[in-house]
Design an enzyme around this catalytic site. Sequence first.
Site, PDB file in Angstrom:
ATOM      1  N   LYS A  83       7.410  37.488  67.908  1.00 34.18           N
ATOM      2  CA  LYS A  83       6.292  36.597  67.565  1.00 34.18           C
ATOM      3  C   LYS A  83       5.423  37.182  66.448  1.00 34.18           C
ATOM      4  CE  LYS A  83       6.301  33.391  71.274  1.00 34.18           C
ATOM      5  NZ  LYS A  83       5.693  32.658  72.355  1.00 34.18           N
ATOM      6  N   LYS A 137      17.621  32.026  70.475  1.00 34.00           N
ATOM      7  CA  LYS A 137      17.175  31.268  71.655  1.00 34.00           C
ATOM      8  C   LYS A 137      16.590  29.910  71.240  1.00 34.00           C
ATOM      9  CE  LYS A 137      13.039  32.019  73.699  1.00 34.00           C
ATOM     10  NZ  LYS A 137      12.095  31.642  74.745  1.00 34.00           N
ATOM     11  N   LYS A 193      10.582  26.000  72.086  1.00 37.62           N
ATOM     12  CA  LYS A 193       9.793  24.782  71.844  1.00 37.62           C
ATOM     13  C   LYS A 193       9.019  24.881  70.541  1.00 37.62           C
ATOM     14  CE  LYS A 193       7.224  25.754  75.897  1.00 37.62           C
ATOM     15  NZ  LYS A 193       6.833  27.168  75.899  1.00 37.62           N
TER      16      LYS A 193
HETATM   17  N1  AQP Z   1      16.123  28.963  75.530  1.00 32.09           N
HETATM   18  C1  AQP Z   1      15.813  29.196  76.796  1.00 32.09           C
HETATM   19  N2  AQP Z   1      16.781  29.266  77.741  1.00 32.09           N
HETATM   20  C2  AQP Z   1      16.479  29.481  79.052  1.00 32.09           C
HETATM   21  N3  AQP Z   1      15.202  29.639  79.495  1.00 32.09           N
HETATM   22  C3  AQP Z   1      14.208  29.558  78.581  1.00 32.09           C
HETATM   23  N4  AQP Z   1      12.880  29.658  78.692  1.00 32.09           N
HETATM   24  C4  AQP Z   1      12.312  29.509  77.481  1.00 32.09           C
HETATM   25  N5  AQP Z   1      13.261  29.301  76.555  1.00 32.09           N
HETATM   26  C5  AQP Z   1      14.452  29.339  77.208  1.00 32.09           C
HETATM   27  C6  AQP Z   1      12.181  29.871  79.952  1.00 32.09           C
HETATM   28  O1  AQP Z   1      11.207  28.847  80.078  1.00 32.09           O
HETATM   29  C7  AQP Z   1      10.113  29.360  80.828  1.00 32.09           C
HETATM   30  C8  AQP Z   1       8.838  29.031  80.161  1.00 32.09           C
HETATM   31  O2  AQP Z   1       8.777  29.691  78.929  1.00 32.09           O
HETATM   32  P1  AQP Z   1       7.374  29.906  78.244  1.00 32.09           P
HETATM   33  O3  AQP Z   1       6.782  28.608  77.891  1.00 32.09           O
HETATM   34  O4  AQP Z   1       6.519  30.753  79.107  1.00 32.09           O
HETATM   35  O5  AQP Z   1       7.627  30.767  76.965  1.00 32.09           O
HETATM   36  P2  AQP Z   1       8.873  31.159  76.148  1.00 32.09           P
HETATM   37  O6  AQP Z   1       9.817  31.932  76.979  1.00 32.09           O
HETATM   38  O7  AQP Z   1       8.336  31.862  74.934  1.00 32.09           O
HETATM   39  O8  AQP Z   1       9.497  29.747  75.788  1.00 32.09           O
HETATM   40  P3  AQP Z   1       9.673  29.065  74.375  1.00 32.09           P
HETATM   41  O9  AQP Z   1      10.237  27.718  74.605  1.00 32.09           O
HETATM   42  O10 AQP Z   1      10.411  29.970  73.455  1.00 32.09           O
HETATM   43  O11 AQP Z   1       8.162  28.894  73.929  1.00 32.09           O
HETATM   44  P4  AQP Z   1       7.453  29.321  72.593  1.00 32.09           P
HETATM   45  O12 AQP Z   1       8.272  28.719  71.489  1.00 32.09           O
HETATM   46  O13 AQP Z   1       6.078  28.744  72.711  1.00 32.09           O
HETATM   47  O14 AQP Z   1       7.443  30.821  72.570  1.00 32.09           O
HETATM   48  C9  AQP Z   1      10.344  30.856  80.996  1.00 32.09           C
HETATM   49  O15 AQP Z   1      10.855  31.079  82.288  1.00 32.09           O
HETATM   50  C10 AQP Z   1      11.375  31.159  79.962  1.00 32.09           C
HETATM   51  O16 AQP Z   1      12.179  32.252  80.326  1.00 32.09           O
END
Ligand code: AQP
Length: 336
Positions: free
Chosen positions: A117, A199, A202
């Site tokens: 990040k 990965k 969102k």
């Molecule tokens: N690609 C993924 N595959 C499986 N699990 C995923 N998670 C996120 N991306 C994947 C799981 O979703 C839960 C919530 O995630 P989060 O919102 O706390 O943050 P994150 O892991 O940083 O998810 P994003 O989508 O990548 O968000 P941004 O883009 O805002 O950083 C967690 O259980 C995570 O493991």
Amino acid sequence: MENTEIKKRIFSGVQPSGNLTIGNYLGSIKNWKAFEDEYEALYCVVDMHAITVRQDPATLRRRTYETLALYIASGLSPEKNTLFVQSHVPCHAELAWILNCYTMFGELSRMTQFKDKSKKYASNINAGLFTYPALMAADILLYQTDLVPVGIDQMQHIELTRDVANRFNGIYSDTFKIPEGFIPKAGAKIMSLAEPDKKMSKSDANVNASVYILDGRDDIIRKFKRAVTDSDTVVCRAEGKDGINNLMTIYTAFTGKTDAEIENEFSGKGYGDFKLAVGETVADALAPVHAEFDRLMADKAYLETVMKNGADYASYLANKTLSKVYRKVGFVQKPR
Ligand code: AQP
């Protein structure tokens, strides 16, 4: 209702930092329903984590409601689970401050999410982004959590939570339950459709890289048709076929089919047939979630009742842990 049967406790959450993807769905939310009867579960919309990246206030507010609605639309019953918003329970911030004082700079520096990040948001590498894992440790430890179901990307933060809890317990005697991470069998790491070695997120700027839970049927199918694959034609899991491997993982997570069954189903067919089948399967599976989501979003009063009840119960539990922690570190109790 308090946990009188001494069921094991679960905590997890999602940041309202963007439109939720099928990665968030398969890595976390979709699996939560299975715990409903056996565990006492708390699921949080972690809005305080979301502001470690700049958010538009009105959008954050809308997404907070949407994320809660998606929890319920994905099958979580607010009667059986505690659903709440992180900023409604101030104990999260209070315990996070304390845990910041028991988390080492070197530990935080090793976190891959921070490294990723910091690159992605190079003009806003704020202290909150760096200490994010201390807040996440507070989220989990406040509830004396046994199990934390997350995608693989969050496992490093769970390990750090365990280290911090053990450190605190070692200094002050047993205070926190040491939680375990729980990774789903299928869907623990869903990859981007545009760059399948990355990965699915969102916050990806490329909207075709991610399939959002709330994407319409046509968009879902179109995105899968465009998914980056390789120059081979055989549908099978193999090294170097990141795109196809990812589509197989998604197909398995929605259908329960094994790799062998998928390879058999598409033997003699091309990637086009497979991509269409994955797209249609995902669209079919998400259609009832969409319908329920629309219904819930039209009933804000209901969502607010769920939020309030959830925060009241979560606060009750969280305060028990926090006052224990305050006592242990030597804070003087406020005279009554
Ligand atoms: N690609 C993924 N595959 C499986 N699990 C995923 N998670 C996120 N991306 C994947 C799981 O979703 C839960 C919530 O995630 P989060 O919102 O706390 O943050 P994150 O892991 O940083 O998810 P994003 O989508 O990548 O968000 P941004 O883009 O805002 O950083 C967690 O259980 C995570 O493991």
